[in-house]
Design an enzyme around this catalytic site. Structure first.
Site, PDB file in Angstrom:
ATOM      1  N   SER A 116       0.845  -1.192   0.000  1.00 45.62           N
ATOM      2  CA  SER A 116       0.000   0.000   0.000  1.00 45.62           C
ATOM      3  C   SER A 116       0.881   1.243   0.000  1.00 45.62           C
ATOM      4  CB  SER A 116      -0.967  -0.040   1.195  1.00 45.62           C
ATOM      5  OG  SER A 116      -1.979   0.926   1.055  1.00 45.62           O
ATOM      6  N   GLU A 214      -2.126  -2.612  -8.088  1.00 44.30           N
ATOM      7  CA  GLU A 214      -3.361  -2.755  -7.326  1.00 44.30           C
ATOM      8  C   GLU A 214      -3.661  -1.414  -6.678  1.00 44.30           C
ATOM      9  OE1 GLU A 214      -3.858  -3.136  -3.622  1.00 44.30           O
ATOM     10  OE2 GLU A 214      -1.898  -2.220  -3.343  1.00 44.30           O
ATOM     11  N   HIS A 279      -4.815  -5.362  -1.441  1.00 45.71           N
ATOM     12  CA  HIS A 279      -5.741  -5.084  -0.353  1.00 45.71           C
ATOM     13  C   HIS A 279      -6.865  -6.115  -0.244  1.00 45.71           C
ATOM     14  CE1 HIS A 279      -3.794  -1.127  -0.756  1.00 45.71           C
ATOM     15  NE2 HIS A 279      -4.178  -0.900   0.481  1.00 45.71           N
TER      16      HIS A 279
END
Length: 309
Positions: A116, A214, A279
């Site tokens: 992330s 992502e 995620h």
């Protein structure tokens, strides 16, 4: 793009430092994650400021200086074998240039894990240190705490990396564009890769790489913006293949899929969708900096070498 230096695998009793370079960390989740690490016979140590909260900006885990100091101390501690991020959120871009990268480069190679917001640190380690890193579940993350599949794939990668040389999609793993491709793995969160453009540690392009993408909680037009920005900057030029992970809390997947096909399909390289990292629930651990072969049709990624030495 050449493979990067792989740090050594972990062994029982290894000391692992847990740091918070980004957002604030819920104490209960941190304790649950530490219990799992201890159950793996690891010796977790927690940075002094991991549970801090910034006095003015409550989306940060303490001040930029303190977050950087925790990271620096953990990485340069000769007794620490791995540095694990507690969570993502936001904040790495505020602290990454406060780190002494000469000292980090001089320290012995060790495992680095996160995803992330941690994408900016993955890129910095690749360009400034030449070190392979792990894109995977974080120590205080819900997926790490509650999902057995995520835990076990990470544990195998850390302790027995030769057992996960072939990574099979934990999602549907369909080919958005069929074919096979070889390259060095890189990538992470799409919005962070776009935000990295023009910074001191940004690589000029993904040329020769297998790019993992992502994101989470983004409107489709914003995903479009990030992809288009990277395309306009020439960052996708020469990419060998693309792996698409989760798009949690974004639009319905068919809408996101149409955008990904529109923006990436014209690159003419193999693309696999819904591969199962990021995620989403039960996220796979993907080693960045390791050379591999992607079979988009089969939904498999085969590493030339184990993720860790």
């Amino acid at each position: 793009m050449t493979p990067l230096t792989r740090p050594g695998r972990l062994v029982p009793g290894a000391r692992v430092a847990v740091v918070a370079p980004s957002g604030p960390v819920p104490e209960a989740r941190l304790e649950a994650g530490l219990d799992i690490l201890r159950g793996w016979d690891l010796d977790p140590v927690v940075g002094p400021h991991v549970l801090d909260r910034h006095g003015e900006f409550d989306y940060l885990a303490g001040t930029d200086t303190d977050r950087a100091a925790d990271f620096q101390a953990a990485w340069c501690d000769p007794d620490v074998d791995a540095v694990l991020c507690a969570r993502g959120g936001y904040g790495v871009q505020r602290m990454v240039d406060l780190l002494d990268w000469d000292a980090i480069r001089a320290a012995r190679p060790k495992v680095f894990l996160g995803f992330s917001d941690i994408t900016a640190l993955h890129e910095a380690f690749a360009t400034r240190v030449g070190l392979a890193t792990l894109h995977g579940p974080m120590a205080a993350g819900i997926d790490f705490i509650k999902n057995t599949r995520a835990q076990e794939h990470l544990r195998a990668t850390l302790f027995e990396p030769e057992t996960v040389r072939t990574i099979t999609s934990s999602g549907r793993g369909a080919a958005l564009v069929p074919g096979r491709a070889r390259g060095v793995l890189l990538g992470g969160c799409l919005c962070l890769l776009a935000a990295d453009l023009g910074t001191p540690h940004a690589r000029p392009s993904a040329r020769g790489g297998l790019l993992c993408l992502e994101d989470v909680g983004e409107e489709t037009y914003r995903l479009d913006r990030y992809l288009t920005q990277l395309l306009r900057a020439g960052w996708f030029d020469g990419v060998a293949g693309i792996l698409l992970g989760s798009w949690a809390e974004c639009a319905p997947y068919e809408e996101v899929r149409a955008l990904l096909a529109d923006r990436l399909g014209g690159l003419g390289v193999p693309i696999v969708e819904e591969f199962g990292f990021g995620h989403g629930e039960g996220a796979l651990t993907i080693p960045f900096g390791v050379e591999a072969e992607l079979d988009a049709d089969a939904g498999t990624l085969t590493l030339d070498e184990p993720a860790l030495a």
